[in-house]
Write a protein that holds these residues in place. Structure first.
Motif, PDB file in Angstrom:
ATOM      1  N   UNK A 273       0.819  -1.316   0.011  1.00 44.68           N
ATOM      2  CA  UNK A 273      -0.064  -0.118  -0.056  1.00 44.68           C
ATOM      3  C   UNK A 273       0.868   1.240  -0.041  1.00 44.68           C
ATOM      4  N   UNK A 274       0.561   2.356  -0.639  1.00 44.84           N
ATOM      5  CA  UNK A 274       1.177   3.503  -0.804  1.00 44.84           C
ATOM      6  C   UNK A 274       0.335   4.684  -0.983  1.00 44.84           C
ATOM      7  N   UNK A 275       0.768   5.662  -0.482  1.00 45.27           N
ATOM      8  CA  UNK A 275      -0.147   6.949  -0.850  1.00 45.27           C
ATOM      9  C   UNK A 275       0.030   7.339  -2.428  1.00 45.27           C
ATOM     10  N   UNK A 276       1.110   6.789  -2.965  1.00 42.74           N
ATOM     11  CA  UNK A 276       1.339   6.951  -4.382  1.00 42.74           C
ATOM     12  C   UNK A 276       0.139   6.832  -5.013  1.00 42.74           C
ATOM     13  N   UNK A 277      -0.426   5.853  -4.569  1.00 40.17           N
ATOM     14  CA  UNK A 277      -1.723   5.034  -5.578  1.00 40.17           C
ATOM     15  C   UNK A 277      -2.790   5.892  -5.785  1.00 40.17           C
ATOM     16  N   UNK A 278      -2.961   7.063  -5.111  1.00 42.38           N
ATOM     17  CA  UNK A 278      -4.176   7.989  -5.469  1.00 42.38           C
ATOM     18  C   UNK A 278      -3.642   8.681  -6.481  1.00 42.38           C
ATOM     19  N   UNK A 279      -2.476   9.174  -6.829  1.00 45.79           N
ATOM     20  CA  UNK A 279      -1.887  10.071  -7.566  1.00 45.79           C
ATOM     21  C   UNK A 279      -1.382   9.106  -8.845  1.00 45.79           C
ATOM     22  N   UNK A 280      -2.191   8.589  -9.366  1.00 47.75           N
ATOM     23  CA  UNK A 280      -1.575   7.573 -10.364  1.00 47.75           C
ATOM     24  C   UNK A 280      -2.404   7.315 -11.595  1.00 47.75           C
ATOM     25  N   UNK A 281      -2.014   6.977 -12.591  1.00 48.97           N
ATOM     26  CA  UNK A 281      -2.738   6.508 -13.684  1.00 48.97           C
ATOM     27  C   UNK A 281      -2.176   5.651 -14.633  1.00 48.97           C
ATOM     28  N   UNK A 282      -3.074   4.911 -15.442  1.00 49.32           N
ATOM     29  CA  UNK A 282      -2.394   4.005 -16.644  1.00 49.32           C
ATOM     30  C   UNK A 282      -2.704   4.419 -17.859  1.00 49.32           C
ATOM     31  N   UNK A 283      -2.032   5.079 -18.648  1.00 48.41           N
ATOM     32  CA  UNK A 283      -2.462   5.318 -19.906  1.00 48.41           C
ATOM     33  C   UNK A 283      -2.021   4.580 -21.121  1.00 48.41           C
ATOM     34  N   UNK A 284      -2.700   4.258 -22.249  1.00 49.75           N
ATOM     35  CA  UNK A 284      -2.595   3.451 -23.079  1.00 49.75           C
ATOM     36  C   UNK A 284      -2.959   3.811 -24.239  1.00 49.75           C
ATOM     37  N   UNK A 285      -1.917   3.802 -25.356  1.00 44.08           N
ATOM     38  CA  UNK A 285      -2.139   4.387 -26.523  1.00 44.08           C
ATOM     39  C   UNK A 285      -1.982   3.211 -27.544  1.00 44.08           C
TER      40      UNK A 285
ATOM     41  N   UNK B 217       2.685   6.410 -10.761  1.00 43.12           N
ATOM     42  CA  UNK B 217       2.233   6.733  -9.557  1.00 43.12           C
ATOM     43  C   UNK B 217       3.188   7.579  -8.896  1.00 43.12           C
ATOM     44  N   UNK B 218       2.586   8.713  -8.112  1.00 43.31           N
ATOM     45  CA  UNK B 218       3.600   9.630  -7.704  1.00 43.31           C
ATOM     46  C   UNK B 218       3.118   9.800  -6.174  1.00 43.31           C
ATOM     47  N   UNK B 219       4.474   9.604  -5.223  1.00 43.29           N
ATOM     48  CA  UNK B 219       4.322   9.885  -3.926  1.00 43.29           C
ATOM     49  C   UNK B 219       4.825  11.324  -3.828  1.00 43.29           C
ATOM     50  N   UNK B 220       3.963  12.254  -3.092  1.00 42.56           N
ATOM     51  CA  UNK B 220       4.578  13.777  -3.130  1.00 42.56           C
ATOM     52  C   UNK B 220       5.076  14.124  -1.791  1.00 42.56           C
ATOM     53  N   UNK B 221       6.044  15.129  -1.515  1.00 42.07           N
ATOM     54  CA  UNK B 221       6.211  15.973  -0.513  1.00 42.07           C
ATOM     55  C   UNK B 221       5.713  17.434  -0.886  1.00 42.07           C
TER      56      UNK B 221
ATOM     57  N   UNK C  71       8.669   8.552  -7.581  1.00 40.90           N
ATOM     58  CA  UNK C  71       7.811   8.094  -8.542  1.00 40.90           C
ATOM     59  C   UNK C  71       7.903   6.803  -8.799  1.00 40.90           C
ATOM     60  N   UNK C  72       6.714   6.118  -9.255  1.00 44.78           N
ATOM     61  CA  UNK C  72       6.603   4.862  -9.513  1.00 44.78           C
ATOM     62  C   UNK C  72       6.404   4.695 -11.047  1.00 44.78           C
ATOM     63  N   UNK C  73       7.224   4.196 -11.991  1.00 42.54           N
ATOM     64  CA  UNK C  73       7.082   4.412 -13.482  1.00 42.54           C
ATOM     65  C   UNK C  73       7.187   3.182 -14.185  1.00 42.54           C
ATOM     66  N   UNK C  74       6.402   2.557 -14.965  1.00 46.57           N
ATOM     67  CA  UNK C  74       6.822   1.296 -15.712  1.00 46.57           C
ATOM     68  C   UNK C  74       6.085   1.490 -17.058  1.00 46.57           C
TER      69      UNK C  74
END
Lengths: 333, 205, 726
Positions: free
Chosen positions: A223-235, A251-255, A262-265
């Motif tokens: 679980x991470x707060x970054x989950x809320x600030x997240x998206x999956x973009x598919x082109x 997904x971005x965990x912010x200060x 940043x979580x990026x794949x």
């Protein structure tokens, strides 16, 4: 498709025993949307099917504990619709709801989906083409290299295989540091998703770090707060019901207004779900704007290598990631 | 060219006229399910390893000994004579074979038939009847949401599920959640309008 | 009697279709049915050296395995696949030990069950000696035909072009495309009532009586072609398929019914497709935008052996009042399966090229593209000088411009921007399709019970031909469609024409109307009161006759009684677009509004407005659907579809519905359709012109022109993909 036996297992133990008893040609089947499809194409040839779609409790979705837990038998549609997943981890929900069609998401399991095989047309055309493919027939060569390579990977490729890892959900899981729970004859084990997918190297037919007889039983996501600030973009080549040309899970965990972590794949561009460490590093500590987002996007493709028709994926992938970063960034405000 | 003068006139009564009309209407309404019953009593032999499958089909219990590799679609079409579900790709890429298992839409071509043991299967033959159409079927007629009609059973099965799932609240949602059903005739505008019309008359599942 | 205008009735077979009760060819309940599966060739060209059937024969349930040795007596005739009626052309696989294209059937396995047939087919091992081949029209080894297929000219176009104030000289590339009707092509052959019945979802049931009989050496009366419903045709089902005669022969040799449903991945190789083509367009105009010259050269890919023509040049010179014209169409032969007619076969690619070129010309002249087209409107065909039977294209343009609010279009690209930053573009393009007709034989029976039966020529493939027939009978006789039985697509009921080329309505409507008028006349003679308002069956009952039957031959304008003889023998006999006194075309104007996402180049077609001049509209509801479908095809062609061939391997690589990208529901926005609805009685008594194909013509060009207006990018190939706009 050859004649085969079919049994339905009720427990993991029953399943692994059935697998051992069946011997050569045994395969587990869950939703069957990959395996049965490839059987019809003459690419897979199981002699024994052990159905693990209805193992007791395998469809458990538990979002109440320290981690998000998804039983391997949970349907893609059900996880996509789970309230906690939808509200707190849109990256996961969107990666599922943008995959395939609702009919297939009602059949395919989240455990089976991480084992989905490539859509490379030279791989899938086993019957009519009989094209060289090191994945389908090790040592036969790779027809995609020097061929119609528009859909092929630009990251993680080798001189024996450039086939794209097709999934969306595995990309989101990769960004979110998921762990794959596995059970086999030797007992349970956990594999970080980063170690679950293999690069093709010289052995493109070996795709997953899982042994014969082992079963994926579940997936845990920290679980991470970054989950809320997240998206999956598919082109993709159409608006829906198509595989990704390029996709980005962010997904971005912010200060405050700065990115802490940043979580990026990336998907659609690599031979396995692709963790974009360079892009993450570049974003960490920064405030989000279009320029930094695009710089992060470009950094993810610094080592990319294209064939004749897929060079556009390098630019498209960078822009897709930049767009996803901007979308995730807007959610932090 | 033949005309009425080549024909012999036969005396008929008004009563005979009415009876003839009635008989015609009856035979026109002969349900496809009747065919299913006749042909399922003369099932072809199964080849290869078989598995016994017991399930409910459109509310009726059924048990079959079937080739273990057969798809649900081929079981419906080639064994049970339920030909409403169509084969358009056989790989889960078109949606023409859509049926419901335990109330959820699936691609029957990618479903191993053996998997429906203990489940409830609903096909287009189980939706509505000639004199009492399901609201979705009526909406498809009203909006002419079909042309050749081949993908239509799959579209309707998907559309009913789409509403029950709660994915029919906006046109955008409908388009997205109906994208698993390809209509090559291009009736998409009518399909979206049909779902918008029928949705308020269908309970969410 | 006047024809009813703009009726809106439910599709007559919709009830059956929504209930899943419409039985298509592969749905027929036939006892004792065997299942067949083909083994596709895995080479492009070469010889079959050996076939090992041992493993296949050992598969439980396999009844028989057929090879070319079993079928060597099958004759290749002008009815065979790819011959297009020409002796010496065409190719029937499995009649000898040769392979001429990847994916063609080389072995046919027949088994008790489908699963066994598939397993048997996979167990067959074929050894080939393969030969060099050429799979691309750009390849050096491709065979370039020395003479053009067709040429059209008027005036000195080269000179007029050279002296024009504004000149456009551009080349467009159109890819290979595949019809992909959702109904898989299947063949079921069964002996019933002493005849061999061939059930195939086809647009040409007659080909399965006459044509197949010729290939099999049988008397045509021994065969009956039945096409109850066709699950989409679009031209792919307009003749004998590669597998048809194989299945029929297998059934004859086994004396058992056999069904083969072709797998989609094989159909990409055995069935027809729209071939790749190149188009050089030169347009010259004066200062005011008046068209002085059009020069149009096209090249199209064909197979080595087919008789498929190349007619790209037929329509463009009819679109506008060109001062001069020079056009030629050429063919390049490669080692592929035979291409064929796909919805608006040449009219769609040529409209893409020429209507995009018009957009380029408008920019060069500095004129609005609608104004440029209006300024060059004509009521006479520039090539023959004949008048058009009817042409309301200018009205289509004006009405469409109003409906789409064309005035908001900015001449400069990238000038209209949506709130989310997407670029907005508006594009226009026009289209035409020839007004053709074909003969028909119609038998109409009215029963005193109120029941009515009509047997006529034509096939129902979703275009709504049953509605057209019902509409005319209702119009003339006041018959309740509920009591009407329409028997079409079955050579057992009436001779069948090939239903294609948008001549279905133009043939079926006059046929049904003539029969209805004849019946009304006969009834009037019987009752002595021709003008009675009573229901016709009540009038008939009063005469104490159980039924009244009439048979009517309808011969289209410009043909004589021989046309009926040809119809009876299954030989196409169509007219148009040139008639003694005039030229006949349907016309359309399309307006597209697109949004382009700037970061990824994704194009979304928000709305299309299409205004059609198809003569009288028989049923507004089904006609609207048909036009919407044509527009969806245009969007698919503009932004999605291309069959891709790896020149090293031949064949089609993206041979399934996941990789060959058809439009899905989420791709389609609003499609608003309007009709001029002015009958064209010069053409026929029903006042109808064709609709199914003109609906698509120009639609892709409108999208492409809108993309230019949004982005400033001229993409001169289809489909426009993400990489073209990044």
């Amino acid at each position: 498709m050859r004649s085969l036996s079919y049994v339905r297992a009720r427990t993991v133990r029953e399943a692994t025993q059935a697998f051992a008893t069946a011997g050569e040609g045994a395969r587990y089947i869950a939703g069957g949307t990959t395996l049965y499809d490839l059987m019809k194409l003459g690419v897979e040839h199981p002699a024994h099917l052990i159905d693990i779609a209805s193992l007791d409790g395998a469809d458990r979705i538990d979002t109440g504990g320290d981690v998000l837990f998804f039983g391997a038998g949970a349907l893609m549609a059900d996880v996509a619709e789970d309230d906690v997943v939808r509200h707190d981890y849109p990256i996961l929900a969107e990666s599922l709801s943008k995959a395939a069609s609702q009919q297939l998401r009602n059949m395919a399991t989240v455990g089976g989906n991480i084992l989905q095989r490539t859509r490379c047309p030279y791989f899938r055309n086993g019957a009519i083409g009989a094209y060289p493919c090191n994945k389908r027939e090790p040592g036969s060569g790779c027809a995609a290299i020097g061929g119609l390579d528009r859909s092929q990977a630009v990251l993680g490729i080798s001189d024996t295989c450039t086939a794209v890892s097709p999934g969306d959900w595995p990309v989101a899981l990769t960004a979110m540091d998921a762990t794959i729970e596995i059970q086999g004859p030797a007992g349970p084990r956990s594999v970080p998703i980063a170690e679950f997918y293999r690069l093709p190297g010289g052995t493109p037919h070996l795709e997953f770090s899982i042994e014969g007889g082992e079963i994926v039983t579940g997936i845990s996501v920290p679980k991470t707060e970054a989950g809320k600030n997240s998206t999956y973009l598919k082109v993709r080549d159409r608006e829906s019901y198509a595989f990704a040309l390029a996709s980005a899970a962010v997904a971005l965990a912010m200060d405050g207004d700065r990115v802490r972590r940043a979580h990026i794949a990336l998907g659609g561009v690599a031979t396995r779900p692709w963790r974009a460490h360079e892009a993450e590093t570049l974003l960490n500590g920064q405030t989000i704007d279009r320029e930094i987002a695009l710089a992060a996007g470009r950094s993810a493709f610094a080592d990319a290598s294209a064939g004749e028709h897929n060079a556009f994926k390098i630019e498209l992938g960078a822009r897709t990631l930049a767009d996803a970063i901007m979308t995730a960034g807007r959610k932090t405000q | 060219m033949s005309g009425p003068h080549d024909r012999q006139s036969i005396e008929i009564t008004r009563r005979q006229v009415l009876e003839a009309g009635t008989i015609v209407t009856m035979s026109g309404m002969l349900p496809v399910a009747a065919e299913a019953q006749t042909s399922s009593s003369q099932l072809p032999p199964e080849n290869g390893s078989t598995v016994q499958v017991s399930f409910q089909i459109n509310g009726q219990p059924s048990t079959l000994e079937i080739d273990a590799r057969a798809s649900l679609l081929d079981m419906l079409r080639e064994r049970l004579g339920l030909v409403g579900a169509k084969k358009g790709c056989d790989h889960g890429q078109c949606g023409a074979c859509t049926v419901h298992i335990d109330g959820r839409r699936v691609a029957s071509c990618l479903t191993v038939a053996a998997k429906v043991d203990g489940r409830k299967v609903t096909t287009i033959e189980g939706i509505g009847s000639a004199d009492a159409l399901h609201p979705m079927q009526q909406a498809f007629i009203d909006h002419d949401a079909l042309q050749c009609g081949y993908c239509t059973p799959g579209q309707i099965m998907a559309a009913i599920a789409c509403v029950k799932e709660g994915h029919a609240s906006t046109p955008e949602d409908i388009r997205e959640y109906m994208s698993g059903n390809i209509c090559r005739c291009g009736a998409y505008v009518g399909i979206v309008a049909s779902i918008e019309q029928a949705a308020p008359q269908i309970e969410r599942g | 009697m006047t024809q009813k205008r703009t009726v809106d009735r439910p599709r007559i077979d919709a009830h059956e279709k929504v209930l899943g009760r419409a039985l298509y060819a592969a749905d027929q309940p036939i006892p004792g049915l065997l299942h067949a599966m083909t083994v596709p060739a895995t080479i492009v060209t070469g010889r079959i050296e050996a076939i090992d059937l041992t493993a296949a024969m050992n598969v439980q349930g396999v009844v028989r395995v057929f090879t070319h040795e079993d079928f060597s007596q099958i004759k290749t005739t002008p009815a065979s696949r790819g011959a297009y009626g020409q002796p010496g052309k065409g190719y029937q696989p499995m009649t000898g030990p040769v392979v001429r294209h990847r994916g063609e059937p080389v072995v046919l396995v027949v088994a008790e069950t489908l699963e066994a047939a598939i397993e048997g087919a996979e167990a067959v091992k074929v050894r080939y000696a393969d030969e060099a081949f050429s799979a691309a029209m750009e390849d050096d080894r491709a065979g370039r035909e020395p003479e053009p297929e067709s040429e059209l000219s008027t005036g000195d176009a080269e000179a007029a072009f050279a002296s024009a104030n504004h000149r456009i000289d551009v080349e467009y590339l159109h890819p290979q495309q595949h019809h992909n009707p959702i109904e898989l092509i299947s063949t079921t052959a069964a002996f019933e009532d002493g005849e061999l019945r061939i059930y195939e979802g086809t647009q040409a049931a007659a080909a399965f009586a006459g044509g197949l009989a010729g290939m099999m050496g049988l008397d045509p009366t021994q065969l009956r072609g039945v096409s109850p419903y066709t699950g989409g045709g679009f031209g792919q089902k307009n003749g004998i398929q590669e597998q048809s005669v194989l299945v029929a022969s297998a059934a004859a040799l086994l004396n058992r019914p056999v069904k083969l449903v072709m797998p989609r991945n094989q159909l990409f190789h055995t069935a027809s497709y729209r071939p790749r083509s190149r188009h050089r367009v030169r347009l010259g105009a004066d200062e005011q935008g008046r068209l002085l010259a059009g020069l149009y050269e096209t090249v199209q890919q064909n197979s080595r052996y087919d008789g498929f023509g190349c007619e790209h040049g037929a329509n463009p010179p009819r679109m506008y009042g060109y001062g001069s014209w020079l056009g030629s169409d050429r063919v390049v032969r490669v080692d592929t399966q035979t291409p064929g007619h796909q919805r608006a076969p040449h009219e769609h690619p040529s409209s893409f090229a020429t209507e995009c070129a018009m957009d380029e010309l408008a920019e060069a002249v500095g004129m609005d593209p609608v104004e440029l087209r209006l300024a060059n409107d004509t009521q006479n065909d520039p090539i023959t000088g004949k008048p058009f039977s009817s042409r309301h294209l200018a009205d289509c343009l004006r009405r469409g411009a109003k409906l789409v609010d064309w005035s908001r279009r900015m001449r400069e690209p990238r000038a209209l921007v949506a709130e989310n930053g997407d670029l907005i573009g508006l594009g226009v393009a026009c289209g035409s399709y020839k007004g053709s007709m074909t003969p028909a034989v119609t038998r109409l029976r009215l029963f005193a019970s109120g029941r009515c039966e009509i047997a006529t020529s034509g096939h129902e493939m979703g275009q709504g031909i049953r509605n057209v027939i019902a509409a005319e009978l209702t119009d003339v006789l006041g018959i309740d469609p509920e009591n009407l039985e329409i028997r079409i697509g079955d050579t057992g009921h009436a001779p069948q024409h090939l239903t294609a080329g948008s001549w279905g309505t133009g043939s079926a409507a006059p046929a049904a109307r003539s029969a209805a008028m004849k019946l009304r006349e006969e009834l009037g003679l019987l009752t002595g009161s021709a003008l009675s308002e009573e229901p016709v069956h009540v009038q008939l009952a009063r005469t104490r006759r159980p039924l009244l039957e009439v048979t009517v031959d309808t011969i289209p304008l410009g043909k004589d009684g021989q046309a009926i003889e040809q119809l009876r023998r299954g030989i196409p006999s169509t007219t148009g677009p040139e008639y003694p006194e005039f030229m006949a075309f349907s016309w359309i104007a399309h307006f597209a509004e697109v949004r382009v996402e700037t970061s990824t180049g994704r194009v979304r077609v928000r709305r299309v407005v299409s205004v059609v001049d198809c003569g009288r509209v028989m049923n507004r509801r089904t006609a609207q659907s048909q036009v919407q479908g044509g527009v969806v095809w245009g969007i698919g062609a503009a932004l999605r579809e291309a069959g891709e061939t790896d020149p090293r391997f031949g064949g089609v690589l993206n041979n399934d519905l996941a990789e060959y990208v058809l439009p899905v529901n989420a791709d389609i926005g609003a499609i608003d359709v309007d009709f001029i609805d002015q009958p064209d009685f010069k053409l026929n008594i029903s006042g109808v012109k064709g609709l199914g194909e003109v609906a698509m013509v120009g639609a892709s060009a409108a999208v492409v022109n809108a993309v230019y207006n949004a982005t400033g990018r001229r993409v001169r190939h289809l489909p426009i993909r993400i990489e073209d706009l990044l």
